[in-house]
Design an enzyme around this catalytic site. Structure first.
Site: not given
Ligand code: GH3
Ligand code: MG
Ligand code: MG
Ligand code: MG
Ligand code: MG
Length: 321
Positions: A201, A209, A214, A218, A244
């Protein structure tokens, strides 16, 4: 035109042999023990634009089909060695050749033989002597069926690939990961082989982002994925488990090997920033590395998830095993 040492060319084939089939032309395999029949049929088919190959008996025809499957097979029935029915039976028993359209071309004109041929799976049945225009038309019909089959096969392969691919990263999607996990898990239980699962992760990805947008996020995901793929060996399967979060299935791999791979990747990610839209974006990754088979697939992935959570809690940019 053929140089010395080429196959003998007889009668009308002398002119037809100068007709060159277009690249990608439909290939017809003529199987007949009669040199004259082969030459005459060849001349008509080449004049109609087909690429023609010949087999002098059933065994040669089967060998040719296994090596380079033609699009249509013209098949004599009465031949020394295997007869046409036996050749058809061999082709129909071979999963790679069973769909090749076979057109019988034979002097056996009675209804018993016609029915035996068609019921055996032949696409068509033509009687000698034949009308050249009819021969060409029936070969064209068989070639058309073959073309539709090829298109269908191709389309199925494309759909199959799409249905198991994550659109953004090109890695396996979750559906395919679940399938692969079930398959490797069952294998691991059956053969008492180790099976490791690694859940990765990206740390603080929300900040990527928020800070770069965003679309840049990606691109980071895509680059992360291709670097992960480059780290793996053949047989390892990596996919996108969620936003992610990535999951790697490592068949016949113990905890030590899986942990070493995870550490190598973690250090590579931390050392070299991702490049997105002209800017360098530094990220780190945390991971949980579980050794299976354990109980169920869900328990194995659950264990990796618990370990990932503990890696996050311990400060991120680390692998817990
Ligand atoms: P942690 O270290 O605890 O994992 O923190 P984090 O910010 O990585 O985790 P969190 O679950 O709070 O946020 C994950 C983010 O990933 C939020 C979401 O918008 C982003 N995300 C998920 N899928 C995609 C995607 O396909 N594209 C983009 N650009 N962002 C994405
Ligand atoms: Mg994360
Ligand atoms: Mg996550
Ligand atoms: Mg014959
Ligand atoms: Mg015959």
């Amino acid at each position: 035109p053929r140089g010395p040492g080429g196959p003998a060319v007889i009668g009308p084939a002398v002119t037809a042999a100068t007709v060159t089939a277009a690249p990608g032309a439909t290939t017809v395999l003529i199987t007949d023990d009669s040199l004259v029949i082969r030459a005459v049929v060849r001349s008509h088919l080449e004049a109609a634009g087909y690429h023609v190959v010949e087999a002098v008996d059933g065994r040669a025809a089967i060998a040719h089909c296994r090596q380079t499957p033609p699009d249509v097979i013209l098949l004599d029935i009465e031949m020394p060695g295997l007869d046409g029915y036996e050749v058809l039976e061999v082709l129909k028993a071979d999963p790679l050749l069973m769909d090749l359209p076979v057109v019988f071309l034979t002097t056996l004109t009675d209804m018993d033989n016609v029915l035996r041929g068609l019921r055996g799976g032949a696409h068509d049945y033509l009687k000698k002597p034949f009308e050249p225009a009819e021969l060409v038309a029936r070969v064209a019909a068989a070639a058309h069926v073959k073309k539709l089959q090829d298109q269908l096969r191709q389309r199925n392969a494309e759909l199959d690939l799409l249905s198991r691919t994550d659109a953004l990263t090109g890695l396996s999607n979750r559906r395919h990961l679940e399938f692969v996990l079930a398959h490797y898990h069952a294998d691991s239980v059956r053969h008492q082989d180790p099976l490791s699962v690694l859940l990765l992760d990206i740390d603080h990805f929300k900040r990527v982002n928020d800070g770069y947008g965003h679309p840049a996020g990606d691109v980071v995901l895509t680059e992360f994925a291709s670097r992960l793929r480059a780290t793996l060996r053949e047989g390892d399967v990596a996919g996108r488990w969620g936003g992610e979060e990535f999951l790697v299935v490592l068949p016949r791999t113990g905890l030590e090997g899986a942990f070493a791979l995870a550490e190598r990747f973690r250090l590579d990610v931390a050392a070299t920033p991702m490049r997105a839209e002209g800017v360098e974006i530094a990220v780190t990754v945390s991971g949980g590395c579980a050794l299976g088979p354990l109980g169920t697939v869900a328990e194995l992935v659950g264990r990796a998830d618990t370990l990932l959570y503990s890696a996050k809690g311990a400060g991120r940019n680390r692998i817990a095993a």
